[in-house]
Structures are given as structure tokens and as C-alpha cells.
Design a protein around this motif. Structure first.
Motif, PDB file in Angstrom:
ATOM      1  N   SER A 241       0.917  -1.228  -0.040  1.00  0.00           N
ATOM      2  CA  SER A 241       0.042   0.144  -0.111  1.00  0.00           C
ATOM      3  C   SER A 241       0.948   1.382  -0.202  1.00  0.00           C
ATOM      4  N   ILE A 242       1.932   1.168   0.643  1.00  0.00           N
ATOM      5  CA  ILE A 242       2.826   2.428   0.841  1.00  0.00           C
ATOM      6  C   ILE A 242       3.401   2.679  -0.654  1.00  0.00           C
ATOM      7  N   TYR A 243       3.824   1.681  -1.287  1.00  0.00           N
ATOM      8  CA  TYR A 243       4.536   1.651  -2.598  1.00  0.00           C
ATOM      9  C   TYR A 243       3.189   2.094  -3.535  1.00  0.00           C
ATOM     10  N   ALA A 244       2.249   1.692  -3.517  1.00  0.00           N
ATOM     11  CA  ALA A 244       1.283   2.220  -4.400  1.00  0.00           C
ATOM     12  C   ALA A 244       0.754   3.442  -4.006  1.00  0.00           C
ATOM     13  N   VAL A 245       0.614   4.138  -2.934  1.00  0.00           N
ATOM     14  CA  VAL A 245       0.409   5.365  -2.649  1.00  0.00           C
ATOM     15  C   VAL A 245       1.292   6.514  -3.159  1.00  0.00           C
ATOM     16  N   GLY A 246       2.522   6.097  -2.998  1.00  0.00           N
ATOM     17  CA  GLY A 246       3.586   6.894  -3.338  1.00  0.00           C
ATOM     18  C   GLY A 246       3.742   6.819  -4.766  1.00  0.00           C
ATOM     19  N   GLY A 247       3.371   5.735  -5.526  1.00  0.00           N
ATOM     20  CA  GLY A 247       3.351   5.760  -6.952  1.00  0.00           C
ATOM     21  C   GLY A 247       2.269   6.736  -7.537  1.00  0.00           C
ATOM     22  N   ASN A 248       0.941   6.545  -6.990  1.00  0.00           N
ATOM     23  CA  ASN A 248      -0.069   7.380  -7.578  1.00  0.00           C
ATOM     24  C   ASN A 248      -1.164   7.384  -6.515  1.00  0.00           C
ATOM     25  N   ALA A 249      -1.340   8.352  -5.742  1.00  0.00           N
ATOM     26  CA  ALA A 249      -2.140   8.443  -4.565  1.00  0.00           C
ATOM     27  C   ALA A 249      -3.610   8.380  -5.023  1.00  0.00           C
ATOM     28  N   GLU A 250      -4.049   9.009  -5.948  1.00  0.00           N
ATOM     29  CA  GLU A 250      -5.319   9.118  -6.338  1.00  0.00           C
ATOM     30  C   GLU A 250      -5.733   7.625  -6.994  1.00  0.00           C
ATOM     31  N   ALA A 251      -4.887   7.017  -7.666  1.00  0.00           N
ATOM     32  CA  ALA A 251      -5.123   5.795  -8.198  1.00  0.00           C
ATOM     33  C   ALA A 251      -5.346   4.604  -7.100  1.00  0.00           C
ATOM     34  N   SER A 252      -4.492   4.935  -5.998  1.00  0.00           N
ATOM     35  CA  SER A 252      -4.573   4.024  -4.977  1.00  0.00           C
ATOM     36  C   SER A 252      -5.884   4.122  -4.172  1.00  0.00           C
ATOM     37  N   ARG A 253      -6.519   5.350  -3.981  1.00  0.00           N
ATOM     38  CA  ARG A 253      -7.806   5.767  -3.418  1.00  0.00           C
ATOM     39  C   ARG A 253      -8.856   5.063  -4.172  1.00  0.00           C
ATOM     40  N   ARG A 254      -8.674   5.197  -5.485  1.00  0.00           N
ATOM     41  CA  ARG A 254      -9.931   4.359  -6.204  1.00  0.00           C
ATOM     42  C   ARG A 254      -9.680   3.016  -6.234  1.00  0.00           C
ATOM     43  N   ALA A 255      -8.728   2.551  -5.749  1.00  0.00           N
ATOM     44  CA  ALA A 255      -8.570   1.082  -5.717  1.00  0.00           C
ATOM     45  C   ALA A 255      -9.085   0.449  -4.506  1.00  0.00           C
ATOM     46  N   GLY A 256      -9.334   1.421  -3.593  1.00  0.00           N
ATOM     47  CA  GLY A 256      -9.958   1.045  -2.033  1.00  0.00           C
ATOM     48  C   GLY A 256      -8.720   1.000  -1.087  1.00  0.00           C
ATOM     49  N   ILE A 257      -7.609   1.600  -1.307  1.00  0.00           N
ATOM     50  CA  ILE A 257      -6.700   1.714  -0.287  1.00  0.00           C
ATOM     51  C   ILE A 257      -7.078   2.988   0.460  1.00  0.00           C
ATOM     52  N   ASN A 258      -6.632   2.994   1.916  1.00  0.00           N
ATOM     53  CA  ASN A 258      -7.005   4.240   2.693  1.00  0.00           C
ATOM     54  C   ASN A 258      -5.624   4.975   2.759  1.00  0.00           C
ATOM     55  N   VAL A 259      -5.764   5.944   1.856  1.00  0.00           N
ATOM     56  CA  VAL A 259      -4.527   6.712   1.799  1.00  0.00           C
ATOM     57  C   VAL A 259      -4.017   7.441   3.043  1.00  0.00           C
ATOM     58  N   ARG A 260      -5.233   8.132   3.667  1.00  0.00           N
ATOM     59  CA  ARG A 260      -4.762   8.859   4.812  1.00  0.00           C
ATOM     60  C   ARG A 260      -4.095   7.854   5.785  1.00  0.00           C
ATOM     61  N   ARG A 261      -4.500   6.607   6.046  1.00  0.00           N
ATOM     62  CA  ARG A 261      -4.110   5.949   7.011  1.00  0.00           C
ATOM     63  C   ARG A 261      -2.701   5.470   6.377  1.00  0.00           C
ATOM     64  N   VAL A 262      -2.519   5.224   5.382  1.00  0.00           N
ATOM     65  CA  VAL A 262      -0.999   5.284   4.843  1.00  0.00           C
ATOM     66  C   VAL A 262      -0.143   6.226   5.273  1.00  0.00           C
ATOM     67  N   TYR A 263      -0.624   7.139   4.942  1.00  0.00           N
ATOM     68  CA  TYR A 263       0.322   8.556   5.386  1.00  0.00           C
ATOM     69  C   TYR A 263       0.559   8.606   6.894  1.00  0.00           C
ATOM     70  N   THR A 264      -0.425   8.480   7.691  1.00  0.00           N
ATOM     71  CA  THR A 264      -0.478   8.563   8.881  1.00  0.00           C
ATOM     72  C   THR A 264       0.545   7.517   9.552  1.00  0.00           C
ATOM     73  N   SER A 265       0.495   6.176   9.182  1.00  0.00           N
ATOM     74  CA  SER A 265       1.469   5.042   9.457  1.00  0.00           C
ATOM     75  C   SER A 265       2.835   5.155   8.919  1.00  0.00           C
ATOM     76  N   ALA A 266       2.886   5.912   7.720  1.00  0.00           N
ATOM     77  CA  ALA A 266       4.468   6.305   7.559  1.00  0.00           C
ATOM     78  C   ALA A 266       4.963   7.121   8.281  1.00  0.00           C
ATOM     79  N   PHE A 267       4.076   8.135   8.767  1.00  0.00           N
ATOM     80  CA  PHE A 267       4.805   9.289   9.472  1.00  0.00           C
ATOM     81  C   PHE A 267       4.995   8.639  11.124  1.00  0.00           C
ATOM     82  N   VAL A 268       4.220   7.894  11.449  1.00  0.00           N
ATOM     83  CA  VAL A 268       4.490   7.179  12.808  1.00  0.00           C
ATOM     84  C   VAL A 268       5.671   6.266  12.683  1.00  0.00           C
ATOM     85  N   LEU A 269       5.952   5.447  11.780  1.00  0.00           N
ATOM     86  CA  LEU A 269       7.116   4.670  11.712  1.00  0.00           C
ATOM     87  C   LEU A 269       8.157   5.760  11.335  1.00  0.00           C
ATOM     88  N   CYS A 270       8.097   6.654  10.775  1.00  0.00           N
ATOM     89  CA  CYS A 270       9.461   7.604  10.554  1.00  0.00           C
ATOM     90  C   CYS A 270       9.684   8.250  11.937  1.00  0.00           C
TER      91      CYS A 270
END
Length: 374
Positions: A241-270
Motif C-alpha cells: 500500500s505504501i508503494y502504491a500510494v507513493g506511485g499514484n495516490a489518486e489511483a490507490s484511493r480509487r483502488a480501495g486503499i485508505n490513503v490517509r491511513r497509509v500517510y499516518t502510518s508512514a509518519f508514525v514509523l518515521c
């Protein structure tokens, strides 16, 4: 990664010619220690860059975590585990706050984390309350782990064998899965040859480091952290999901990925990894001071991730980039220190290497787009 490995070989060759002590076992052991704190920060940067974002405050977050660890352990006289837990929890909370500001208010991560860089530097100074430094007890587990603890020689060789065996088993399972799906895969002979080459390389490294002090537990911890992160990013749904969102956030959202959750998780990890890096930096120096996490720490962490092969444009890279990139940066720093050259040369050389890495990444991206691959 091959250009990065080639660059490391060139850097080591040049510094060895200029100073024969560069590749000595003693210096390489010191190098393995010094690269860990910044390397852990770079590992967090890789996670954020893969999601197409950036974090400019990892240095300040590491400084705050170091200050929290020292204050809880020394001034409040609490157990070490509680101090470490508080520091890591604070780092994760900071990452969660970044994610909320980005998702709810649409403030670019560049601006959010730039504000965090300044704000948490102030928090660090406030925690220290005018003290230049708070010394950690020399007999504490943290200080021993970062300065004195080494893997027993026999165990270091055993870890090398286990690592090579794990590589072979993972490659075998992956090849079998691809064959069942009708995809091309590596032959068993090639997998065995790769594993034997890896085993020979690891045994050589262990033998050479064991000529002096040996393999540091802190370095083993860093490598294990890199491998775990690599597995999470490359073999789990969250990582894809991280790779997908980084490649194309809008396409990932339309594919059903929770983009906001991915962003938050990435920042928490960092931010969580930045906290761990700050704790290790303070343990390495046996003190948390006002300069912990300041200076060029931020830029070195970002540069290590990018030099290692992680794209600034998102969606491309790996956790191994943190290990290779920080090895490049620390090799330059160690070599120039042995040559008795001041830090101005290190800044200029690191900047040039970073510019070359970003330029190559941009060129490769345009080439893929021109050929319809990305």
C-alpha cells in the motif's frame, strides 16, 4: 543498488590509498558503530519517501527523544525501560500528529515537518532546561550496548550462516511461488550460488572484524531492523500500500486503499524510528545534550535514503537503501577525519554525491516515462 555498491568500492579504495588505516579492522568497527544512529533515522525517511512525502524534523525528534530518555532515567531516576518506552511513544505521537495535520488540513508535509523541526528543537531545549548535557550512567545497559557489547566470535559466525540460510530459504519459496503462477523465476542452482557467495562474504566480514573487537551488537540490531522493515515493505499488504500510494495516490484511493491511513502510518514509523535513533545517539555519547539531533543530522538522514536508491518522487526504493546510503556518508566522514580534513570538505563531498544521486534518479524517472514504464 549496484551503482551505490560500486560507489562504496570507489570511496573505500580512494581513502585506503590516501590512508592505509581506513580499511583496518579497528576503523571498520568504529564505522559500524557510528553509522547506526543516522542509519535508523534514514530507515524512517525511506518509509516516508516511499509514500511520496518528506519529513524534515527527524533530527529534532531524535533530539527530543534523547532528552526524554535522559530526563526520565537520570533526573527522575526511573527504570531504563520506562525511559525508552516514553521516548519511543513520544516519537510515535509526533508522527501521528503530522499525519493528522496533513490529512485533515491538507498542509504539505514539507511545511508540517519544517515547523516540527523548529518546535521540537525548542521542546528539546526546554526539557534540558539550560543544561548543556545530561550524562547517562556509564554502567547502564544503554551505554554498554552502544559502546562495549560485542557479539561472541562463535555467535557472529553462526549468525552469518543463519543469514545465508535464510536468504536461500526465502529465495526458494519465492521461486516456487512464481513457478506455480507461471512466472519466470531463478533456478535452484543460481539461488544456491548466490547463497554461497553471500555466506563467503559474511564470513569474511566477521573474520576481519573479529581481528580486533568484533561485531557490535548495536550494528546487528540495525541490520535486523533493516531486514524486518524490508520484509514489511516488500512482503505485506501494508508495504504494498505504501508503494502504491507513493506511485499514484489518486489511483490507490480509487483502488480501495485508505490513503490517509497509509500517510499516518508512514509518519508514525518515521518518527518512531527517529526516536530510536536519538536514544542510540545519546547512548553512543553517554549523554543527551543541546546539540543532539542538530547540525547536519537531518540532511545526512535524508541524503542516506536518497543516495541508497530511494526516490524523492515516491513509490520506489527499499529499506536496504538506508544501510547502503548511510555507509556511503559515514565512509566519507570517517575517511576525511583520518586525513585530518575539516568538516567543510565532508559537506561539499556529501552534497555532490547527493546531487549526483538525485540527478540519476530524475534521469531514470524521465527515461521510464518516455518508454511508458512509469
Amino acid at each position: 543498488m549496484l551503482p551505490v555498491v560500486g560507489g562504496i568500492v570507489v570511496i573505500w579504495t580512494i581513502f585506503q590509498i590516501l590512508n592505509p588505516t581506513f580499511l583496518s579492522s579497528t576503523n571498520l568497527v568504529n564505522l559500524s558503530f557510528d553509522m547506526v544512529p543516522v542509519g535508523v533515522l534514514a530507515l524512517g525517511i525511506v518509509c516516508v519517501l516511499l509514500a511520496g512525502q518528506i519529513d524534515l524534523s527527524v533530527g529534532s525528534v531524535s533530539g527530543v527523544s534523547a532528552a526524554i530518555t535522559a530526563v526520565v532515567m537520570v533526573k527522575n531516576e526511573q527504570p531504563m525501560w520506562l525511559a525508552v518506552l516514553a521516548a519511543v511513544a513520544a516519537g510515535c505521537l509526533i508522527g501521528w500528529l503530522y499525519g493528522q495535520v496533513l490529512n485533515r488540513f491538507g498542509v504539505p508535509s514539507f511545511v508540517v515537518t519544517l515547523g516540527g523541526l523548529l518546535a521540537f528543537l525548542g521542546v528539546q531545549l526546554w526539557l534540558l532546561r539550560g543544561q548543556n548535557a545530561i550524562n547517562l550512567p556509564y554502567d547502564s545497559t544503554l551505554v554498554k550496548f552502544a559502546q562495549l557489547w560485542f557479539v561472541p566470535h562463535w555467535m557472529a559466525y553462526a549468525l552469518a550462516v543463519v543469514a545465508a540460510g535464510g536468504f536461500l530459504a526465502t529465495g526458494w519459496v519465492r521461486a516456487r511461488t512464481r513457478r506455480r503462477a507461471g512466472l519466470s523465476s531463478s533456478s535452484p542452482q543460481w539461488l544456491v550460488m548466490q547463497s554461497l557467495l553471500l555466506l563467503a562474504g559474511l564470513l569474511l566480514v566477521v573474520y576481519y572484524l573479529n581481528r580486533t573487537r568484533g561485531v557490535a551488537w548495536m550494528f546487528v540490531f540495525f541490520v535486523a531492523l533493516v531486514l524486518v522493515t524490508h520484509y514489511v515493505l516488500s512482503r505485506t499488504k501494508f508495504g504494498r500500500s505504501i508503494y502504491a500510494v507513493g506511485g499514484n495516490a489518486e489511483a490507490s484511493r480509487r483502488a480501495g486503499i485508505n490513503v490517509r491511513r497509509v500517510y499516518t502510518s508512514a509518519f508514525v514509523l518515521c518518527s518512531g524510528l527517529a526516536a530510536v535513533g536519538g536514544i542510540l545517539a545519546a547512548s553512543r555519547l553517554a549523554a543527551a545534550n543541546q546539540s543532539t539531533g542538530t547540525g547536519d543530522v537531518n540532511l545526512n538522514a535524508i541524503a542516506a535514503a536518497v543516495i541508497g536508491g530511494t526516490s524523492l518522487f515516491g513509490g520506489r526504493g527499499s529499506a536496504i537503501a538506508a544501510l547502503l546510503g548511510v555507509l556511503v556518508i559515514q565512509s566519507i566522514s570517517s575517511g576525511l577525519t583520518l586525513l585530518n580534513l575539516d568538516s567543510s570538505y565532508r559537506f561539499m563531498i556529501t552534497g555532490a554525491v547527493l546531487l549526483i544521486a538525485v540527478g540519476l534518479d530524475s534521469f531514470a524517472r524521465r527515461s521510464r516515462q518516455a518508454h511508458g514504464r512509469g
